[in-house]
Design a protein around this motif. Structure first.
Motif, PDB file in Angstrom:
ATOM      1  N   ALA A  87       0.822  -1.207   0.000  1.00  0.00           N
ATOM      2  CA  ALA A  87       0.000   0.000   0.000  1.00  0.00           C
ATOM      3  C   ALA A  87       0.859   1.262   0.000  1.00  0.00           C
ATOM      4  O   ALA A  87       0.416   2.323  -0.414  1.00  0.00           O
ATOM      5  N   ALA A  88       2.062   1.144   0.500  1.00  0.00           N
ATOM      6  CA  ALA A  88       2.914   2.311   0.584  1.00  0.00           C
ATOM      7  C   ALA A  88       4.362   1.846   0.596  1.00  0.00           C
ATOM      8  O   ALA A  88       4.648   0.679   0.854  1.00  0.00           O
ATOM      9  N   VAL A  89       5.256   2.749   0.302  1.00  0.00           N
ATOM     10  CA  VAL A  89       6.673   2.400   0.285  1.00  0.00           C
ATOM     11  C   VAL A  89       7.479   3.504   0.966  1.00  0.00           C
ATOM     12  O   VAL A  89       6.974   4.597   1.217  1.00  0.00           O
ATOM     13  N   VAL A  90       8.719   3.190   1.261  1.00  0.00           N
ATOM     14  CA  VAL A  90       9.642   4.196   1.770  1.00  0.00           C
ATOM     15  C   VAL A  90      10.906   4.150   0.912  1.00  0.00           C
ATOM     16  O   VAL A  90      11.156   3.178   0.200  1.00  0.00           O
ATOM     17  N   VAL A  91      11.682   5.221   0.998  1.00  0.00           N
ATOM     18  CA  VAL A  91      12.931   5.281   0.244  1.00  0.00           C
ATOM     19  C   VAL A  91      14.077   5.591   1.192  1.00  0.00           C
ATOM     20  O   VAL A  91      13.951   6.456   2.062  1.00  0.00           O
ATOM     21  N   GLY A  92      15.161   4.850   1.037  1.00  0.00           N
ATOM     22  CA  GLY A  92      16.386   5.157   1.775  1.00  0.00           C
ATOM     23  C   GLY A  92      17.452   5.591   0.785  1.00  0.00           C
ATOM     24  O   GLY A  92      17.651   4.940  -0.235  1.00  0.00           O
ATOM     25  N   LEU A  93      18.110   6.702   1.069  1.00  0.00           N
ATOM     26  CA  LEU A  93      19.175   7.172   0.178  1.00  0.00           C
ATOM     27  C   LEU A  93      20.489   7.189   0.935  1.00  0.00           C
ATOM     28  O   LEU A  93      20.618   7.883   1.946  1.00  0.00           O
ATOM     29  N   ASP A  98      31.205   9.891  -2.694  1.00  0.00           N
ATOM     30  CA  ASP A  98      31.455   9.739  -4.128  1.00  0.00           C
ATOM     31  C   ASP A  98      30.376   8.959  -4.871  1.00  0.00           C
ATOM     32  O   ASP A  98      30.539   8.594  -6.026  1.00  0.00           O
ATOM     33  N   HIS A  99      29.281   8.662  -4.168  1.00  0.00           N
ATOM     34  CA  HIS A  99      28.194   7.950  -4.855  1.00  0.00           C
ATOM     35  C   HIS A  99      26.910   8.142  -4.063  1.00  0.00           C
ATOM     36  O   HIS A  99      26.945   8.516  -2.878  1.00  0.00           O
ATOM     37  N   MET A 100      25.801   7.867  -4.715  1.00  0.00           N
ATOM     38  CA  MET A 100      24.518   7.853  -4.020  1.00  0.00           C
ATOM     39  C   MET A 100      23.743   6.623  -4.467  1.00  0.00           C
ATOM     40  O   MET A 100      23.715   6.311  -5.664  1.00  0.00           O
ATOM     41  N   THR A 101      23.103   5.960  -3.506  1.00  0.00           N
ATOM     42  CA  THR A 101      22.278   4.805  -3.836  1.00  0.00           C
ATOM     43  C   THR A 101      20.923   4.967  -3.174  1.00  0.00           C
ATOM     44  O   THR A 101      20.841   5.128  -1.956  1.00  0.00           O
ATOM     45  N   ALA A 102      19.878   4.940  -3.994  1.00  0.00           N
ATOM     46  CA  ALA A 102      18.522   5.029  -3.457  1.00  0.00           C
ATOM     47  C   ALA A 102      17.888   3.650  -3.502  1.00  0.00           C
ATOM     48  O   ALA A 102      18.020   2.933  -4.496  1.00  0.00           O
ATOM     49  N   THR A 103      17.204   3.290  -2.427  1.00  0.00           N
ATOM     50  CA  THR A 103      16.517   2.008  -2.379  1.00  0.00           C
ATOM     51  C   THR A 103      15.054   2.253  -2.039  1.00  0.00           C
ATOM     52  O   THR A 103      14.754   2.972  -1.089  1.00  0.00           O
ATOM     53  N   VAL A 104      14.172   1.659  -2.842  1.00  0.00           N
ATOM     54  CA  VAL A 104      12.743   1.713  -2.534  1.00  0.00           C
ATOM     55  C   VAL A 104      12.371   0.395  -1.874  1.00  0.00           C
ATOM     56  O   VAL A 104      12.781  -0.666  -2.357  1.00  0.00           O
ATOM     57  N   ALA A 105      11.647   0.462  -0.772  1.00  0.00           N
ATOM     58  CA  ALA A 105      11.276  -0.774  -0.074  1.00  0.00           C
ATOM     59  C   ALA A 105       9.821  -0.714   0.352  1.00  0.00           C
ATOM     60  O   ALA A 105       9.264   0.372   0.546  1.00  0.00           O
ATOM     61  N   ASP A 106       9.212  -1.884   0.498  1.00  0.00           N
ATOM     62  CA  ASP A 106       7.812  -1.911   0.943  1.00  0.00           C
ATOM     63  C   ASP A 106       7.758  -1.770   2.464  1.00  0.00           C
ATOM     64  O   ASP A 106       8.784  -1.605   3.125  1.00  0.00           O
ATOM     65  N   LEU A 107       6.563  -1.862   2.998  1.00  0.00           N
ATOM     66  CA  LEU A 107       6.387  -1.594   4.427  1.00  0.00           C
ATOM     67  C   LEU A 107       7.039  -2.647   5.307  1.00  0.00           C
ATOM     68  O   LEU A 107       7.155  -2.471   6.517  1.00  0.00           O
ATOM     69  N   PRO A 155       4.336   7.327  -7.404  1.00  0.00           N
ATOM     70  CA  PRO A 155       5.147   8.207  -6.539  1.00  0.00           C
ATOM     71  C   PRO A 155       4.389   8.705  -5.316  1.00  0.00           C
ATOM     72  O   PRO A 155       5.001   9.034  -4.303  1.00  0.00           O
ATOM     73  N   ARG A 156       3.054   8.746  -5.425  1.00  0.00           N
ATOM     74  CA  ARG A 156       2.300   9.221  -4.272  1.00  0.00           C
ATOM     75  C   ARG A 156       2.290   8.206  -3.131  1.00  0.00           C
ATOM     76  O   ARG A 156       1.857   8.503  -2.024  1.00  0.00           O
ATOM     77  N   GLN A 157       2.741   6.998  -3.424  1.00  0.00           N
ATOM     78  CA  GLN A 157       2.763   5.973  -2.377  1.00  0.00           C
ATOM     79  C   GLN A 157       3.984   6.080  -1.471  1.00  0.00           C
ATOM     80  O   GLN A 157       4.083   5.369  -0.486  1.00  0.00           O
ATOM     81  N   VAL A 158       4.890   6.977  -1.816  1.00  0.00           N
ATOM     82  CA  VAL A 158       6.091   7.128  -0.989  1.00  0.00           C
ATOM     83  C   VAL A 158       5.739   7.930   0.259  1.00  0.00           C
ATOM     84  O   VAL A 158       5.360   9.091   0.170  1.00  0.00           O
ATOM     85  N   LEU A 159       5.851   7.307   1.421  1.00  0.00           N
ATOM     86  CA  LEU A 159       5.476   7.990   2.657  1.00  0.00           C
ATOM     87  C   LEU A 159       6.660   8.628   3.367  1.00  0.00           C
ATOM     88  O   LEU A 159       6.482   9.566   4.127  1.00  0.00           O
ATOM     89  N   ALA A 160       7.838   8.104   3.168  1.00  0.00           N
ATOM     90  CA  ALA A 160       8.988   8.664   3.890  1.00  0.00           C
ATOM     91  C   ALA A 160      10.270   8.436   3.117  1.00  0.00           C
ATOM     92  O   ALA A 160      10.431   7.425   2.431  1.00  0.00           O
ATOM     93  N   ILE A 161      11.173   9.409   3.224  1.00  0.00           N
ATOM     94  CA  ILE A 161      12.502   9.304   2.643  1.00  0.00           C
ATOM     95  C   ILE A 161      13.521   9.600   3.735  1.00  0.00           C
ATOM     96  O   ILE A 161      13.383  10.587   4.454  1.00  0.00           O
ATOM     97  N   GLY A 410      -1.818   6.150   0.539  1.00  0.00           N
ATOM     98  CA  GLY A 410      -2.301   6.204  -0.855  1.00  0.00           C
ATOM     99  C   GLY A 410      -3.807   6.100  -1.013  1.00  0.00           C
ATOM    100  O   GLY A 410      -4.543   5.818  -0.075  1.00  0.00           O
ATOM    101  N   ALA A 411      -4.223   6.334  -2.201  1.00  0.00           N
ATOM    102  CA  ALA A 411      -5.655   6.352  -2.494  1.00  0.00           C
ATOM    103  C   ALA A 411      -6.175   4.969  -2.861  1.00  0.00           C
ATOM    104  O   ALA A 411      -7.275   4.823  -3.363  1.00  0.00           O
ATOM    105  N   ARG A 412      -5.358   3.956  -2.603  1.00  0.00           N
ATOM    106  CA  ARG A 412      -5.761   2.581  -2.882  1.00  0.00           C
ATOM    107  C   ARG A 412      -6.162   2.360  -4.337  1.00  0.00           C
ATOM    108  O   ARG A 412      -7.103   1.622  -4.628  1.00  0.00           O
ATOM    109  N   HIS A 413      -5.484   2.977  -5.259  1.00  0.00           N
ATOM    110  CA  HIS A 413      -5.718   2.704  -6.666  1.00  0.00           C
ATOM    111  C   HIS A 413      -4.957   1.441  -7.022  1.00  0.00           C
ATOM    112  O   HIS A 413      -3.740   1.471  -7.208  1.00  0.00           O
ATOM    113  N   VAL A 414      -5.656   0.336  -7.088  1.00  0.00           N
ATOM    114  CA  VAL A 414      -4.988  -0.936  -7.379  1.00  0.00           C
ATOM    115  C   VAL A 414      -4.456  -0.909  -8.817  1.00  0.00           C
ATOM    116  O   VAL A 414      -5.097  -0.362  -9.717  1.00  0.00           O
ATOM    117  N   ALA A 415      -3.304  -1.464  -9.008  1.00  0.00           N
ATOM    118  CA  ALA A 415      -2.646  -1.415 -10.325  1.00  0.00           C
ATOM    119  C   ALA A 415      -3.474  -2.125 -11.394  1.00  0.00           C
ATOM    120  O   ALA A 415      -4.184  -3.059 -11.101  1.00  0.00           O
TER     121      ALA A 415
END
Lengths: 415, 415
Positions: A87-93, A98-107, A155-161, A410-415
DNA sequence: CCGAATAGATCTAGAGCCTAGATTTATCCG
DNA sequence: CGGATAAATCTAGGCTCTAGATCTATTCGG
């Protein structure tokens, strides 16, 4: 969401109970009303009401595997609920030097996508303060947006970075400005990323390592409540997890290691990877190495820590001496920090955990031999290069979990 | 009290609101329903209901000085409530090595009565483990009972007792058993005192100093949220208040200072009062002091720290040198601790604060001259010998405040 | 001395949330 | 197919809160 409450009202109780149920839901795969009744002491009617509420908000899914699981024998099968992890995801950066790595993860913290960019190196001489700061903010935003795009979530499902930087960070997400490196690696990501998620938080990388290790430990049985996570490489930074919470200090500088220059047998806050190379080069150039020394054959200009470890493994006396010296140094650091903070455990990550395991072994031995009854145990991090990113994910999840009910997922818009 | 709740029920809301109101009541002299409405966002009807509730439970008194205070000009005068500070009391026991002082205080922290006893000294040689432990427990109980008796309050009004001991204390109130001194000064007071109050807590004395200083600072404006309180005398102990909470560590040993033997320019965890005497004696016996030296005239067997300070005040070079050395030592300690924990402020109490203010002045100067941008500020405690007792009182009050609603304050039998 | 003006206290509905207990429903088992 | 069993649902009732009307105590100006 459907109604905003002024102060406290009858609905507060419902919110409170929803919070309790949801918090437990995080720790189990799925649960029934009976489980929630045991957790909360509430009536079945109430619990079901709360769960319906949470389903409507999108936090829970009703999973109809009552029979599939086979948990029951007699009676009417129970409805089962589970945290709606998609239903929602978070991102860790992980925003390194000398580099950046972003990871998207579920709850649940399961990674869904990852994206990395390299960043041009800067030195105090080559730095252009404003331009580099702006470039870094743009890198961060782009890396995160790429990761989100490749994960396929809305993108609206991202709750926290959460952003991890190799600098102390205060409550407001800022690093002290009196240090060029800190200013470079933390150019104020907050405003740039604010539009991407309702929660954006900057945090020190060693603190995130501490959180990652804590989350891993919690996974396997009981969590340890006091430990220090050290990132040891070119420098030394540490995250202090004491009594189950992270110590930040006034300006986020708790865990800084400059004081090591005043410790006997240490003398400088340099990282062990740096020293390993420096001492090896010194030995090579001194010309005192014996005839067939493996260390002596290395090229001082391209030498790496792992070369020294290999030489030592092959029995080279000078290389062994260097690793011993590094091990003793690490042991002393552990003793000092362990004594002042009374921690059980020091977890070492960073370059040294991967490239110089012998140093950690040596330091462990020294600690075991010490007559200090409260000497901490020393272990190498097993999280590898994703450690900071993992910590960022878990930190973000913690933030979401804390304020879950304020953030409808999120608005629960199922894919 | 009149009904015990199973899990959570409609009454939970009332309890929650009562808690909020009561907690604010602690911070003001008296308040009206309008005040409580502002605090909580609740309706007037509700607030009055809550206050009636709290009056019935004995936590609040209705004080009828609406007109006396003159706070209002027009309209119907408001009913005013105030924390019923005489409804219950707490006790703080400073259980030192050679004396114990019990203080009874009301809910505002105002001392009502105090009682002290001296305790026969013990050394590792003269100790009888079981008998001395039993004697100490008896001393503690007797001292507390005396203080309660002389305060004139009903013993049932005592809601919490805090005991401060010069040893690390873990969550369960125990000190590590591997040290004769710690075992002596914390012989397990819990069971002996359990009958005297519903809450009994043992705590480290430096931690209590930290709490006392925090309470004082909060009194005069905003509280500082990260600082270290050091008890410096025969030894050095410290209480670490970081990010607004006390750091305890695994076994309650956080803030122990044994690591100082590894710090350059320090070299031992000895207390500065001890060192002051030792160095003075050394100087006297060395025979190198010049003819008319004030220090040289002191008797090494009866010399006290304050004698050295007096000699320095009078211009004696050797005495000045000793104080300078002590001051430098203290400054280094502050720098090390300040760096690792990123604290603003170090507060020094114990023998040194009273007898050797010049050492603190000297250390302050050294810190101010240092090029460390994060050097903490150093101040002497102004609380004097009652500091630990005061901290114990405030700690006990904190405990009461946290669980106030679980502890009905006495049966309201007016004297 | 009296009547606005003012602000707190009290009263009256009405709604939300919870509990306890009765009733209904879904499933297993013999 | 009819118990046995456990979950779900329904019903009544109580508590606590809110909103808004009404009552009460006091000041202040004339």
């Amino acid at each position: 969401m459907d109604r905003v409450l002024t102060g406290s009202s009858p609905q507060v109780l419902r919110a409170l109970n929803a919070r309790r149920v949801l918090d437990h839901a995080w720790d189990v795969d799925a649960f029934t009303a009976s489980d929630a009744m045991a957790w909360t002491g509430l009536t079945r009617s109430t619990v079901i009401g709360v769960c319906d509420h949470l389903v409507r908000q999108g936090w829970l899914d009703e999973v109809d595997d009552a029979r599939a699981v086979g948990d029951y024998r007699k009676g009417r099968p129970a409805r089962r609920y589970a945290l709606s992890d998609r239903a929602a995801v978070v991102v860790g950066l992980d925003a390194g030097y000398d580099h950046m790595t972003a990871t998207v993860a579920d709850l649940r913290g399961t990674p869904l996508a990852r994206s990395t960019v390299g960043i041009p190196a800067r030195t105090p001489e080559s730095i252009d303060r404003l331009a580099d700061a702006e470039a870094r903010r743009a890198f961060a935003r782009r890396t995160i947006e790429q990761a989100i795009a490749s994960s396929g979530v809305d993108p609206r499902q991202v709750l926290a970075i959460t952003v991890g930087v190799p600098a102390p960070v205060d409550d407001a997400g800022r690093s002290p400005g009196h240090h060029w490196f800190w200013e470079l690696v933390n150019p104020g990501f907050g405003s740039t990323l604010a539009g991407l998620a309702p929660i954006v938080q900057i945090e020190n990388d060693a603190n995130l390592l501490a959180i990652a290790e804590g989350a891993v430990e919690e996974g396997r049985g009981r969590g340890v409540h006091s430990y220090v996570a050290m990132v040891v490489g070119e420098g030394i930074g540490s995250g202090l997890m004491i009594d189950g919470r992270l110590i930040r200090g006034r300006r986020g500088g708790a865990g800084e290691m400059r004081f090591l220059d005043r410790v006997e047998g240490v003398g400088s806050p340099d990282g062990l990877a740096l020293l390993c190379r420096a001492w090896a080069i010194e030995a090579i150039r001194s010309g005192t190495l014996p005839e067939g020394s493996l260390l002596g054959r290395l090229d001082p200009d391209t030498l790496r820590e792992s070369d020294v470890e290999e030489a030592a493994d092959a029995g080279d006396a000078a290389a062994i001496a260097i690793l011993d010296r590094l091990g003793d140094r690490l042991a002393v650091i552990c003793l000092v920090v362990g004594d002042l903070l009374d921690v059980d455990l020091v977890i070492v990550g960073g370059a040294i955990a991967d490239a110089l395991p012998a140093v950690i072994r040596r330091a462990r031995a020294t600690l075991a031999d010490s007559d200090d009854p409260t000497a901490p145990e020393l272990v190498a991090s097993r999280l590898g290069p994703e450690a900071v990113g993992t910590g960022a994910i878990h930190y973000a999840l913690g933030l979401v979990r804390e304020r879950a009910l304020d953030l409808a997922p999120g608005a629960r818009h199922v894919a």
